[in-house]
Write an enzyme that holds these catalytic residues in place. Structure first.
Site, mmCIF file in Angstrom:
data_model
loop_
_atom_site.group_PDB
_atom_site.id
_atom_site.type_symbol
_atom_site.label_atom_id
_atom_site.label_comp_id
_atom_site.label_asym_id
_atom_site.label_seq_id
_atom_site.Cartn_x
_atom_site.Cartn_y
_atom_site.Cartn_z
ATOM 1 N N LYS A 112 59.587 22.769 -58.395
ATOM 2 C CA LYS A 112 59.432 22.159 -59.520
ATOM 3 C C LYS A 112 58.543 22.620 -60.736
ATOM 4 O O LYS A 112 58.856 22.603 -61.861
ATOM 5 C CB LYS A 112 59.210 20.622 -59.372
ATOM 6 C CG LYS A 112 59.910 20.024 -58.258
ATOM 7 C CD LYS A 112 61.533 19.785 -58.541
ATOM 8 C CE LYS A 112 61.988 18.823 -57.716
ATOM 9 N NZ LYS A 112 62.418 19.082 -56.421
HETATM 10 C C1 LIG Z 1 63.404 18.927 -55.486
HETATM 11 C C2 LIG Z 1 63.621 19.809 -54.201
HETATM 12 C C3 LIG Z 1 64.933 20.370 -53.587
HETATM 13 C C4 LIG Z 1 65.960 19.653 -54.279
HETATM 14 O O1 LIG Z 1 66.235 20.374 -55.558
HETATM 15 P P1 LIG Z 1 67.552 19.679 -56.396
HETATM 16 O O2 LIG Z 1 67.305 20.376 -57.966
HETATM 17 O O3 LIG Z 1 67.072 18.068 -56.614
HETATM 18 O O4 LIG Z 1 68.849 19.776 -55.793
HETATM 19 C C5 LIG Z 1 65.085 21.120 -52.640
HETATM 20 N N1 LIG Z 1 63.388 21.437 -51.948
HETATM 21 C C6 LIG Z 1 62.435 21.201 -52.386
HETATM 22 C C7 LIG Z 1 61.315 21.476 -51.856
HETATM 23 C C8 LIG Z 1 62.443 20.125 -53.524
HETATM 24 O O5 LIG Z 1 61.034 19.792 -53.980
#
Ligand SMILES: *Cc1c(COP(=O)(O)O)cnc(C)c1O
Length: 498
Positions: A112
């Site tokens: 993120k």
């Molecule tokens: C948010 C997240 C995901 C999923 O990503 P999306 O963009 O919501 O599909 C997968 N793995 C981790 C560790 C995340 O923090």
């Protein structure tokens, strides 16, 4: 310009789309026309730095930002103060065909950060461009990682307040402490007795609630979003797909124009959607593989065309993928149907009213040329973490583990030997309990102290502990509010004092 996927709002510029977060009546902003890069531009990326590629991509989409403004924002975001690796997102070779794109080198140890280090700067600039005196309020629904990354990215940004909602008992202990110890004068963190979908649905409702909107207007406030429903969050994620391709070219692993496969551990369909946009922009992708855990609503819709959220919700060892309403699938459907806003509105009305909708075979046939879905159970994910560690000494987190498991299964069935990029979405220490169980074969369910487990995982793997996770148990807890899932609105009013 950006248009609403439900056709209910006028076209807006990039800065307006970023300020608004989503179309006020529901619907997500999407580019009216996706820019396409020619082969030479893509092959010229070989050997470029992350920031250079970021500049090329962002300029194509941020129509009302100058090149200089973008350059400054990129430099402030993707540097070695914020990321602990000079490549920002290093590409690690796992075996002859498989490469791991490590997206967790930012300040909160999850992917993120790739977007949330730059997005607050894009938002602040967008607000400035629009000359608005309003305070921007950002309610954030998180399955665990967005929350901390947003708290970090927006900490002390003037003119912005951020309120994070996470599922009570639905995140790892490390994730929870990362959020509840968050500092900053403009942040609040709230645990909701419900799951991520409850948080996300309630937050989306706030955006479209007329009473809330007039209350906000009366207080010189406006909503925006830091979730991947905001185009400003998705856009920066396109960059690393071009970046990882450029790295493979640069190292002679592929020749310019050669197609690769990409595997994305998926929850809200944001990260994988960014890759789909990269594909539409001309990135040579053969198969795009969507990996889920047991909450496999996406595996099912990709395979059958039926989106059905009425099913058992499982708490898994990959909590950031414990999602049944994957918001960004709406943008994907909008593209696949050739911008059929009426169809999208109808389907999402059906999803709301009946909990399901059915996509016609013509569209499914279209996406099945490049999009595949698969899922891994917790058992399969743990087995993959162990196998990978034994074979190469590389440590996968539980989300990435699900991705690799789905990929291995695909290779076994298809015999496809194309070079493949797998997104590593989190640092393994964020989910240390399950990772140590997988690697050591122990059952740690009775063991409470996550930080003793973290230390033990370090002893076993020798992998350095990410700086964001050290001493986390020593920091004071600053946020302790727990609410019922229908109390989001009340909590927001209370926190803002309105
Ligand atoms: C948010 C997240 C995901 C999923 O990503 P999306 O963009 O919501 O599909 C997968 N793995 C981790 C560790 C995340 O923090």
């Amino acid at each position: 310009m950006y248009i609403s996927s439900r056709g209910n709002f006028h076209p807006v510029t990039a800065s307006e789309a970023i300020c608004l977060g989503m179309a006020p009546g529901g619907g997500l902003f999407v580019p009216e026309k996706v820019p396409v890069l020619n082969e030479k531009t893509i092959s010229d990326m070989a050997g470029q730095r992350y920031g250079e590629i970021a500049q090329t991509i962002l300029e194509l989409y941020l129509d009302d930002f100058s090149g200089e403004e973008i350059k400054e924002i990129v430099a402030q975001s993707y540097n070695q103060e914020n990321f602990d690796h000079p490549d920002i997102a290093p590409v690690v070779k796992l075996d002859q065909h498989t490469f791991i794109l490590e997206l967790w080198h930012g300040p909160t140890a999850a992917f993120k950060d790739m977007a949330l280090q730059i997005m607050p700067r894009l938002l602040a600039k967008s607000v400035q461009k629009r000359g608005s005196a309003q305070e921007v309020i950002i309610p954030v629904a998180t399955s665990g990682d967005t929350g901390k990354a947003a708290l970090e990215g927006f900490k002390n940004v003037p003119g912005v307040k951020i309120i994070v909602f996470y599922p009570h008992g639905g995140v790892s202990r490390v994730q929870e402490l990362q959020m509840t110890t968050a500092e900053g004068d403009n942040v609040a963190v709230v645990a909701v007795k419900g799951n991520f979908d409850d948080c996300q649905t309630a937050v989306k409702k706030l955006f479209t609630d007329p009473e809330f909107n007039s209350l906000f207007a009366a207080h010189q406030m406006t909503f925006s979003s830091a979730n991947s429903i905001n185009w400003g969050r998705l856009l920066p994620q396109i960059i690393y797909y071009f970046w990882s391709y450029s790295q493979l070219m640069h190292r002679g692993e592929i020749s310019p124009g050669e197609k690769i496969n990409v595997v994305v551990p998926t929850g809200n369909f944001g990260n994988i959607l960014a890759c789909y946009y990269a594909f539409l922009m001309g990135l040579p992708v053969d198969k795009l593989i969507c990996a889920s855990n047991e909450n496999k609503v996406l595996t099912d819709v990709i395979g059958t065309g039926t989106y059905n959220r009425q099913r058992t919700f499982y708490k898994t060892i990959s909590p950031s993928m414990d999602i049944l309403i994957s918001s960004n699938f709406e943008r994907f459907l909008f593209e696949i149907t050739g911008h059929d806003e009426d169809k999208i509105s109808l389907w999402y009305q059906q999803l709301q009213d009946q909990g399901a909708f059915q996509v016609e075979d013509i569209y499914r046939a279209k996406w099945q040329e490049f999009l595949l879905g698969g899922f891994a159970t917790d058992e399969e994910t743990k087995r993959e973490i162990k196998t990978t560690f034994t074979a190469s000494g590389y440590v996968l987190d539980t989300h990435t583990g699900a991705g690799v498991a789905v990929y291995r299964d695909y290779v076994e069935k298809s015999g496809d030997r194309r070079k493949t990029i797998i997104d590593a979405t989190a640092n393994p220490y964020k989910f240390n309990r399950a990772v140590l169980e997988a690697i050591s074969g122990q059952d740690l369910s009775g063991q409470k102290d996550e930080f003793a487990i973290l230390e033990e995982l370090h002893q076993v793997t020798k992998m350095p502990i990410h700086s964001a996770l050290k001493d986390l148990d020593q920091r004071p807890v600053r946020h302790q509010r727990v609410i019922e899932k229908d109390q989001l609105g009340t909590a927001v009013k209370d926190i803002l004092g309105i």
